[in-house]
Design a protein around this motif. Sequence first.
Motif, PDB file in Angstrom:
ATOM      1  N   GLU A  64       0.690  -1.384   0.062  1.00 33.76           N
ATOM      2  CA  GLU A  64      -0.118   0.082   0.072  1.00 33.76           C
ATOM      3  C   GLU A  64       0.769   1.322  -0.053  1.00 33.76           C
ATOM      4  OE1 GLU A  64      -2.651  -0.270   3.329  1.00 33.76           O
ATOM      5  OE2 GLU A  64      -3.905  -1.995   2.707  1.00 33.76           O
ATOM      6  N   THR A  65       2.217   1.058   0.265  1.00 36.17           N
ATOM      7  CA  THR A  65       2.841   2.288   0.525  1.00 36.17           C
ATOM      8  C   THR A  65       4.105   2.427  -0.705  1.00 36.17           C
ATOM      9  OG1 THR A  65       2.724   2.118   2.857  1.00 36.17           O
ATOM     10  CG2 THR A  65       4.656   3.556   1.941  1.00 36.17           C
ATOM     11  N   VAL A  66       4.505   1.368  -1.117  1.00 30.20           N
ATOM     12  CA  VAL A  66       5.441   1.200  -2.234  1.00 30.20           C
ATOM     13  C   VAL A  66       5.192   0.730  -3.418  1.00 30.20           C
ATOM     14  CG1 VAL A  66       7.836   0.226  -2.762  1.00 30.20           C
ATOM     15  CG2 VAL A  66       7.144   0.957  -0.235  1.00 30.20           C
ATOM     16  N   VAL A  67       5.697   1.631  -4.566  1.00 36.93           N
ATOM     17  CA  VAL A  67       5.262   1.403  -5.877  1.00 36.93           C
ATOM     18  C   VAL A  67       6.554   1.262  -6.780  1.00 36.93           C
ATOM     19  CG1 VAL A  67       3.986   2.153  -7.930  1.00 36.93           C
ATOM     20  CG2 VAL A  67       3.028   2.237  -5.722  1.00 36.93           C
ATOM     21  N   ARG A  68       6.489   0.071  -7.645  1.00 36.09           N
ATOM     22  CA  ARG A  68       7.606  -0.035  -8.691  1.00 36.09           C
ATOM     23  C   ARG A  68       7.158   0.605  -9.974  1.00 36.09           C
ATOM     24  NH1 ARG A  68       8.624  -5.626  -9.392  1.00 36.09           N
ATOM     25  NH2 ARG A  68       7.602  -5.522 -11.332  1.00 36.09           N
ATOM     26  N   HIS A  69       7.970   1.650 -10.246  1.00 35.44           N
ATOM     27  CA  HIS A  69       7.697   2.578 -11.040  1.00 35.44           C
ATOM     28  C   HIS A  69       8.471   2.394 -12.375  1.00 35.44           C
ATOM     29  CE1 HIS A  69       6.701   6.381 -13.427  1.00 35.44           C
ATOM     30  NE2 HIS A  69       7.783   6.452 -13.904  1.00 35.44           N
ATOM     31  N   VAL A  88      14.461   3.930  -3.957  1.00 36.81           N
ATOM     32  CA  VAL A  88      15.517   3.254  -4.729  1.00 36.81           C
ATOM     33  C   VAL A  88      15.385   3.802  -6.074  1.00 36.81           C
ATOM     34  CG1 VAL A  88      16.495   1.113  -5.458  1.00 36.81           C
ATOM     35  CG2 VAL A  88      15.503   1.473  -3.109  1.00 36.81           C
ATOM     36  N   ASP A  89      16.699   4.478  -6.873  1.00 38.99           N
ATOM     37  CA  ASP A  89      16.786   4.916  -8.084  1.00 38.99           C
ATOM     38  C   ASP A  89      17.548   3.790  -9.042  1.00 38.99           C
ATOM     39  OD1 ASP A  89      16.085   6.153 -10.230  1.00 38.99           O
ATOM     40  OD2 ASP A  89      17.507   7.860  -9.633  1.00 38.99           O
ATOM     41  N   ASN A  90      17.524   3.693 -10.252  1.00 39.68           N
ATOM     42  CA  ASN A  90      18.231   2.803 -11.054  1.00 39.68           C
ATOM     43  C   ASN A  90      18.081   1.367 -10.588  1.00 39.68           C
ATOM     44  OD1 ASN A  90      19.547   4.894 -12.436  1.00 39.68           O
ATOM     45  ND2 ASN A  90      20.938   5.228 -10.786  1.00 39.68           N
ATOM     46  N   LEU A  91      16.846   1.357 -10.422  1.00 39.92           N
ATOM     47  CA  LEU A  91      16.375  -0.298 -10.118  1.00 39.92           C
ATOM     48  C   LEU A  91      16.327  -1.331 -11.193  1.00 39.92           C
ATOM     49  CD1 LEU A  91      14.871  -2.060  -7.675  1.00 39.92           C
ATOM     50  CD2 LEU A  91      12.709  -1.438  -8.868  1.00 39.92           C
ATOM     51  N   TRP A  92      16.933  -2.502 -10.933  1.00 35.14           N
ATOM     52  CA  TRP A  92      16.885  -3.507 -12.024  1.00 35.14           C
ATOM     53  C   TRP A  92      15.868  -4.341 -11.937  1.00 35.14           C
ATOM     54  CZ3 TRP A  92      22.593  -5.410 -12.985  1.00 35.14           C
ATOM     55  CH2 TRP A  92      23.344  -4.387 -13.779  1.00 35.14           C
ATOM     56  N   TRP A  93      15.551  -5.098 -10.440  1.00 37.73           N
ATOM     57  CA  TRP A  93      14.624  -5.796 -10.327  1.00 37.73           C
ATOM     58  C   TRP A  93      14.276  -5.795  -8.551  1.00 37.73           C
ATOM     59  CZ3 TRP A  93      16.480  -9.130  -6.705  1.00 37.73           C
ATOM     60  CH2 TRP A  93      17.676  -9.564  -6.735  1.00 37.73           C
ATOM     61  N   SER A  94      12.952  -6.344  -8.249  1.00 42.19           N
ATOM     62  CA  SER A  94      12.898  -6.329  -7.043  1.00 42.19           C
ATOM     63  C   SER A  94      11.672  -7.631  -6.733  1.00 42.19           C
ATOM     64  CB  SER A  94      11.883  -5.319  -6.272  1.00 42.19           C
ATOM     65  OG  SER A  94      10.734  -5.072  -7.074  1.00 42.19           O
ATOM     66  N   ILE A 103      10.109  -6.771   4.576  1.00 42.75           N
ATOM     67  CA  ILE A 103      11.059  -6.385   4.100  1.00 42.75           C
ATOM     68  C   ILE A 103      11.354  -7.174   2.624  1.00 42.75           C
ATOM     69  CG2 ILE A 103      13.622  -6.131   4.383  1.00 42.75           C
ATOM     70  CD1 ILE A 103      13.028  -5.702   7.354  1.00 42.75           C
ATOM     71  N   THR A 104      11.879  -6.692   1.652  1.00 45.39           N
ATOM     72  CA  THR A 104      11.933  -7.254   0.448  1.00 45.39           C
ATOM     73  C   THR A 104      13.379  -6.978  -0.170  1.00 45.39           C
ATOM     74  OG1 THR A 104      11.008  -7.669  -1.772  1.00 45.39           O
ATOM     75  CG2 THR A 104      11.081  -5.444  -0.942  1.00 45.39           C
ATOM     76  N   VAL A 105      13.842  -7.866  -0.897  1.00 49.61           N
ATOM     77  CA  VAL A 105      15.147  -7.756  -1.688  1.00 49.61           C
ATOM     78  C   VAL A 105      15.053  -7.006  -3.064  1.00 49.61           C
ATOM     79  CG1 VAL A 105      17.104  -9.027  -2.597  1.00 49.61           C
ATOM     80  CG2 VAL A 105      15.879  -9.926  -0.710  1.00 49.61           C
ATOM     81  N   TYR A 106      16.078  -6.039  -3.313  1.00 47.72           N
ATOM     82  CA  TYR A 106      15.885  -5.342  -4.691  1.00 47.72           C
ATOM     83  C   TYR A 106      17.355  -5.283  -5.102  1.00 47.72           C
ATOM     84  CZ  TYR A 106      18.206  -1.471  -2.209  1.00 47.72           C
ATOM     85  OH  TYR A 106      19.040  -0.443  -1.719  1.00 47.72           O
ATOM     86  N   CYS A 107      17.576  -5.098  -6.352  1.00 48.34           N
ATOM     87  CA  CYS A 107      18.925  -5.025  -7.009  1.00 48.34           C
ATOM     88  C   CYS A 107      19.004  -3.608  -7.744  1.00 48.34           C
ATOM     89  CB  CYS A 107      18.906  -6.370  -8.084  1.00 48.34           C
ATOM     90  SG  CYS A 107      20.702  -6.196  -8.824  1.00 48.34           S
ATOM     91  N   ALA A 108      19.898  -2.888  -7.479  1.00 53.86           N
ATOM     92  CA  ALA A 108      20.107  -1.825  -8.028  1.00 53.86           C
ATOM     93  C   ALA A 108      21.857  -1.552  -8.727  1.00 53.86           C
ATOM     94  CB  ALA A 108      19.850  -0.387  -7.403  1.00 53.86           C
TER      95      ALA A 108
END
Length: 260
Positions: A64-69, A88-94, A103-108
């Motif tokens: 409800e708070t975080v969106v992948r744009h 998080v900017d320059n996101l590759w994936w989440s 809590i989730t993992v992301y790659c940038a």
Amino acid sequence: MIPTKKIMASMCKVRQQIIPESSWKKWIFIGWRWLSSLWLFACICIMIWLWLSDCKVMDYPLSETVVRHQSFNGKQCLINSKNNTIIVDNLWWSVETPPEDSITVYCANGKRGYVDIKNGILVTEPLFDKAWRFSEGYAAVEINGKIMFVNDQGSFAFSTMYVRASDDVLFRRGYCIVADESGHMGVIDKQGQWVVQPQYHSIVMHPSPGWFSVYDKSGRKEICVQTDNGASTWYPTSYYYYGDTIMVTTDSTYIYTRLK
């Protein structure tokens, strides 16, 4: 009376004199080329405008708070939809997390990190070569080929560095299977202490809490790290489960212990 055929022939002759056939075909061809060029130019201008304006293609909600744009140019970022700020900017994936995890993992930029999708805040910067999802309050991360564990605050939980024993580096029922520098496998608890010393080629966790099958050159044995007296108890290869107890079928010298 002039024949109709002669009249039609005369009209065609006059038209050819006014607009030669080759001339009007030429102008149609030139007009078609101009229209095609204008259409291509318009398409290029629209694409450039979309690229420069970072036009939105899709928003995928992680919570409800975080969106992948994701933008038209393929650029991705994680955004806090409550205050419209970039997490998080320059996101590759989440990674999409189970409902019980926040809590989730992301790659940038080729590195992994963690973000709190419930509160929309960054837990760690993208610092790790590999990162696993959280399990029982801890997550394994890999730095230069070594495994460490972080807590939900983004701090290292233990100072000890381990070696990855398998692709699944997760805590289950308070224990995690890892390896030491020599590559021998053991089991650690949630304090980072070895409860099964790293001296085995393979370890399998049982569905029953605290039970592990260990394998070395002598074969397979069973070990329990949750006993009445708190000590590790060994059992031979032949055994049978009966609820929370074990019946040993060989070598009566082995100690029998009921689980907690």
